[in-house]
Design a protein around this motif. Structure first.
Motif, PDB file in Angstrom:
ATOM      1  N   PRO B   8       0.833  -1.209   0.000  1.00 28.70           N
ATOM      2  CA  PRO B   8       0.000   0.000   0.000  1.00 28.70           C
ATOM      3  C   PRO B   8       0.867   1.258   0.000  1.00 28.70           C
ATOM      4  O   PRO B   8       2.070   1.175   0.201  1.00 28.70           O
ATOM      5  CB  PRO B   8      -0.774  -0.144   1.320  1.00 28.70           C
ATOM      6  CG  PRO B   8       0.176  -0.871   2.224  1.00 28.70           C
ATOM      7  CD  PRO B   8       0.916  -1.847   1.339  1.00 28.70           C
ATOM      8  N   LYS B  11       0.881   2.493   5.454  1.00 31.65           N
ATOM      9  CA  LYS B  11       0.545   1.349   6.293  1.00 31.65           C
ATOM     10  C   LYS B  11       0.806   1.738   7.738  1.00 31.65           C
ATOM     11  O   LYS B  11       1.911   2.190   8.073  1.00 31.65           O
ATOM     12  CB  LYS B  11       1.398   0.134   5.898  1.00 31.65           C
ATOM     13  CG  LYS B  11       1.196  -1.092   6.783  1.00 31.65           C
ATOM     14  CD  LYS B  11      -0.152  -1.722   6.552  1.00 31.65           C
ATOM     15  CE  LYS B  11      -0.361  -2.948   7.422  1.00 31.65           C
ATOM     16  NZ  LYS B  11      -1.722  -3.525   7.266  1.00 31.65           N
ATOM     17  N   VAL B  19       3.930  -7.132   8.815  1.00 35.29           N
ATOM     18  CA  VAL B  19       3.449  -6.375   7.655  1.00 35.29           C
ATOM     19  C   VAL B  19       4.067  -6.934   6.388  1.00 35.29           C
ATOM     20  O   VAL B  19       5.157  -7.535   6.424  1.00 35.29           O
ATOM     21  CB  VAL B  19       3.760  -4.863   7.765  1.00 35.29           C
ATOM     22  CG1 VAL B  19       3.064  -4.246   8.967  1.00 35.29           C
ATOM     23  CG2 VAL B  19       5.248  -4.604   7.790  1.00 35.29           C
ATOM     24  N   LEU B  21       4.788  -5.678   2.308  1.00 28.28           N
ATOM     25  CA  LEU B  21       4.800  -4.577   1.350  1.00 28.28           C
ATOM     26  C   LEU B  21       5.068  -5.161  -0.034  1.00 28.28           C
ATOM     27  O   LEU B  21       5.975  -5.982  -0.205  1.00 28.28           O
ATOM     28  CB  LEU B  21       5.895  -3.562   1.715  1.00 28.28           C
ATOM     29  CG  LEU B  21       5.964  -3.135   3.193  1.00 28.28           C
ATOM     30  CD1 LEU B  21       7.100  -2.136   3.393  1.00 28.28           C
ATOM     31  CD2 LEU B  21       4.653  -2.558   3.669  1.00 28.28           C
ATOM     32  N   THR B 109       6.234   2.960   0.144  1.00 26.67           N
ATOM     33  CA  THR B 109       5.218   2.691   1.169  1.00 26.67           C
ATOM     34  C   THR B 109       5.695   3.363   2.445  1.00 26.67           C
ATOM     35  O   THR B 109       6.796   3.077   2.914  1.00 26.67           O
ATOM     36  CB  THR B 109       5.051   1.178   1.411  1.00 26.67           C
ATOM     37  OG1 THR B 109       4.511   0.557   0.248  1.00 26.67           O
ATOM     38  CG2 THR B 109       4.112   0.941   2.599  1.00 26.67           C
ATOM     39  N   LEU B 111       5.535   3.458   6.151  1.00 22.85           N
ATOM     40  CA  LEU B 111       5.158   2.540   7.242  1.00 22.85           C
ATOM     41  C   LEU B 111       5.299   3.263   8.572  1.00 22.85           C
ATOM     42  O   LEU B 111       6.357   3.837   8.873  1.00 22.85           O
ATOM     43  CB  LEU B 111       6.067   1.304   7.225  1.00 22.85           C
ATOM     44  CG  LEU B 111       5.866   0.298   8.365  1.00 22.85           C
ATOM     45  CD1 LEU B 111       4.476  -0.325   8.291  1.00 22.85           C
ATOM     46  CD2 LEU B 111       6.936  -0.780   8.319  1.00 22.85           C
TER      47      LEU B 111
END
Lengths: 112, 114
Positions: B8, B11, B19, B21, B109, B111
Motif C-alpha cells: 500500500p 501502512k 506487515v 509490502l 510505502t 510505514l
C-alpha cells in the motif's frame, strides 16, 4: 560514516538563474555517480549520471561535473524553473556494483 | 502505468504485528531493489534480486526482515514483529540489468509503527 555527503540541506535560487548543487564523497572506489530528483510523496526520479572516466556530462538544462582529485561533483541547472523545486539526491556506485550509496539530499527552492 | 508500482502507499501497524509490502517492477526489468528511507535521509540499501534470485541481502537490518521474488517479477518485503524503529518509507526500484543501469523507483510505502 557517510561516504556521500551533501552539506547543504537547502538552496534557494531565483527563477531563470543557475542552480548549483554540490556533493562530496570519501570512497575513491566509487566509479559511477548519479543524481536523482524527488518530489514530496513520490519516489526518486533519475536525472543524470557520470562515469568516473569523464569530468562532465550534459543533458539539456542539466550538467554534472566531476572533480576526482577533490572527490567532488556538482549538478548545474540552467536556467532554473519553478518545476525544478524538489529534493536532489547524489548517489554513487562502487566498482560498477549495483548498490547505490546516497547522500542526504538538498532541497532546492526556485523563487518566482 | 508503466512505472514501478508499490502498495500500500501507507501502512499503519501496531508494534509486534507483521506487515507485507508489495512491489510491481517495470515489465522486463531483471533487477529489483528494496531501500529504506528515514526522514531527512537518503535511501539505504536493503536487498537486491536478479530475476528470482536474491543475490544480496546484506542491508536487511535484522532477521525480522524478509524479501522474496518467487517468479522473478512481483516482490514482497515482509517485516515480522514490527518495532517503532521500523517506521520509514520503503522504496522499491527496478532496472533492466545490474551495474550502472539507472534504477527506476516506485513512490514508496510509508510505514508507521505505533
Amino acid at each position: 560514516d557517510q561516504q556521500v555527503k551533501q552539506n547543504s540541506p537547502s538552496l534557494s535560487v531565483q527563477e531563470g538563474r543557475i542552480s548549483i548543487l554540490n556533493c562530496d564523497y570519501t570512497n575513491s572506489m566509487f566509479d559511477y555517480f548519479l543524481w536523482y530528483k524527488k518530489y514530496p510523496a513520490e519516489g526518486p526520479t533519475f536525472l543524470i549520471s557520470i562515469s568516473s572516466i569523464k569530468d562532465k556530462n550534459e543533458d539539456g538544462r542539466f550538467t554534472v561535473f566531476l572533480n576526482k582529485s577533490a572527490k567532488h561533483l556538482s549538478l548545474h541547472i540552467v536556467p532554473s524553473q519553478p518545476g525544478d523545486s524538489a529534493v536532489y539526491f547524489c548517489a554513487a556506485i562502487r566498482n560498477s556494483n549495483y548498490q547505490l550509496i546516497w547522500g542526504a539530499g538538498t532541497k532546492l527552492i526556485i523563487k518566482p | 502505468g508503466a512505472g514501478v508500482s508499490q502498495s500500500p502507499r501507507y501502512k499503519v501497524a501496531k508494534r509486534g504485528q507483521d506487515v507485507a509490502l508489495r512491489c510491481d517492477p517495470i515489465s522486463g526489468h531483471v533487477s529489483l531493489f528494496w531501500y529504506q528511507q528515514a526522514l531527512g535521509q537518503g535511501p539505504e540499501f536493503l536487498t537486491y534480486f536478479q530475476n528470482e534470485a536474491q543475490l544480496d541481502k546484506s542491508g536487511l537490518p535484522s532477521d525480522r526482515f524478509f524479501a522474496e521474488r518467487p517468479e522473478g517479477s512481483v516482490s514482497t518485503l515482509k517485516i515480522q514483529r514490527t518495532q517503532q524503529e521500523d517506521s520509514a518509507v520503503y522504496l522499491c526500484a527496478s532496472s533492466l540489468g545490474g551495474g550502472n543501469q539507472p534504477q527506476h523507483f516506485g513512490d514508496g510505502t510509508r510505514l508507521s509503527i505505533l
